[in-house]
Design a protein around this motif. Structure first.
Motif, PDB file in Angstrom:
ATOM      1  N   ILE A 200       0.831  -1.208   0.000  1.00  0.00           N
ATOM      2  CA  ILE A 200       0.000   0.000   0.000  1.00  0.00           C
ATOM      3  C   ILE A 200       0.867   1.260   0.000  1.00  0.00           C
ATOM      4  CG2 ILE A 200      -1.662   1.328   1.362  1.00  0.00           C
ATOM      5  CD1 ILE A 200      -2.849  -1.407   2.230  1.00  0.00           C
ATOM      6  N   LYS A 204       1.028   4.349  -3.065  1.00  0.00           N
ATOM      7  CA  LYS A 204       0.862   5.763  -2.729  1.00  0.00           C
ATOM      8  C   LYS A 204       1.961   6.621  -3.357  1.00  0.00           C
ATOM      9  CE  LYS A 204      -1.466   5.102   1.749  1.00  0.00           C
ATOM     10  NZ  LYS A 204      -1.331   5.239   3.229  1.00  0.00           N
ATOM     11  N   ASN A 228      -8.021   1.528   2.302  1.00  0.00           N
ATOM     12  CA  ASN A 228      -7.183   2.184   1.302  1.00  0.00           C
ATOM     13  C   ASN A 228      -7.775   2.086  -0.102  1.00  0.00           C
ATOM     14  OD1 ASN A 228      -4.318   3.198   2.334  1.00  0.00           O
ATOM     15  ND2 ASN A 228      -4.942   1.456   3.598  1.00  0.00           N
TER      16      ASN A 228
END
Length: 356
Positions: A200, A204, A228
């Motif tokens: 994750i 980003k 998310n």
């Protein structure tokens, strides 16, 4: 009359024996799966009134008892190194044609998956006798594991490396709109040791107009993934997909698989079924340098191997942004490498010992 080949394991995965089942089909034999971890699941079946689970445990009990009153059965035993239950299994397996099956990669004694009683001298002596005196052959999932085993034990019998394998499924890719985006995918358990948080964090830092990430699986970090996926536009969470055909369709619609497994004192990625399944669908894998993936992936030819360290995210970002100009070539090479792990090809590895 068809012959039986028995696989006796703790709570193993049937999909790890696709090559064996292919071999069995060529010699008029059936593969029967039995388990030696019974008590907990027997109680569970009673408390939950789970009829199928109960019957399964009864079959396991009958099989284990029957071993004492029969002989010359072909039994492939999959049990973690230094598991204390070998004391009892060794007694039951006397007189049978026993092969040991292992995916463990480090037999040096530095660490083993089973902590209970593994330092006991009697347990270690029992295991040494089993491996050096009782068995007919050894099947190892990797060359790394086999080399380590033969280095630390006096293996006198024939051995064979039987990689996990796959059945080729005829699928059609899920229709998607044309996009210049590189489509990333993760398939597996949503747990800390699989590097979900790092996955994750990586997405980003990537340009959302150039990269998208699909996550497939279930586990304790599912809430984190769902959160998310709602907040980040280029993450899509598909949940757990049980259908192998649906999973292959999804693979076929992606370019790069990310496998950020993190090694601990009790676990590392010992093979990686999803790697060969992805390869078969023209998907390359970027994986941390665990023993299994290192044996499958040829770095910078059909995938990438990166260190399992604090630079994991930056190293992956560098590959994705600057080293995929020949992505189509890498994908083609991945498909070529996958053929090595087809059920038919791996069946010959099983045959080499079982036919002796």
């Amino acid at each position: 009359m068809r012959n039986n080949i028995y696989v006796l394991h703790e709570r193993g995965t049937v999909s790890h024996f696709i090559g064996l089942e292919y071999y069995a089909s060529t010699v008029n034999a059936d593969v029967q799966f039995r388990e030696f971890s019974i008590t907990r699941f027997l109680l569970k079946s009673i408390f939950r009134l789970d009829y199928n689970l109960f019957i399964k445990q009864i079959k396991n009990i009958i099989f284990l008892i029957s071993l004492s009153f029969t002989s010359k059965r072909t039994v492939i035993v999959g049990i973690a190194p230094l598991d204390w239950r070998m004391v009892f299994l060794r007694f039951l397996l006397k007189g049978h044609r026993v092969f040991y099956f292992t995916s463990w990669s480090d037999w040096s004694g530095k660490y083993y998956p089973k902590k209970k009683l593994n330092s006991c001298h009697f347990i270690r002596k029992t295991w040494r006798k089993f491996l050096e005196e009782d068995i007919t052959g050894v099947f190892s999932v990797t060359n790394t594991g086999l080399k380590s085993l033969t280095k630390h034990y006096k293996i006198k019998v024939s051995t064979s490396v039987v990689y996990h394998s796959y059945k080729k499924l005829e699928t059609h890719a899920i229709p998607t709109e044309f996009s210049d985006k590189i489509k990333l995918i993760y398939v597996g358990r949503l747990v800390k040791e699989k590097g979900i948080k790092e996955l994750i964090e990586l997405i980003k830092k990537l340009d959302p107009t150039k990269f998208s990430l699909t996550i497939v699986g279930a586990g304790e970090l599912k809430p984190l993934v769902e959160k998310n996926a709602k907040e980040i536009s280029n993450i899509e969470y598909k949940g757990f997909i049980s259908s192998k055909k649906d999973l292959w369709k999804l693979f076929h619609a992606h370019d790069v698989q990310l496998l950020f497994s993190r090694k601990s004192d009790r676990w590392e990625e010992l093979f990686g079924m999803v790697i060969i399944e992805a390869m078969a669908n023209g998907v390359i894998t970027i994986s941390t340098n665990h023993s299994g993936p290192k044996e499958i992936i040829d770095h910078n030819i059909n995938g990438f191997i990166i260190p399992d360290d604090s630079s994991l995210i930056e190293n992956t970002k560098e590959i994705l942004e600057n080293k995929l100009s020949n992505l189509e070539y890498l994908k083609e090479q991945a498909e070529i490498k996958a053929v090595k792990y087809s059920a038919k090809n791996i069946s010959f590895k099983w045959k080499s010992l079982l036919n002796e």
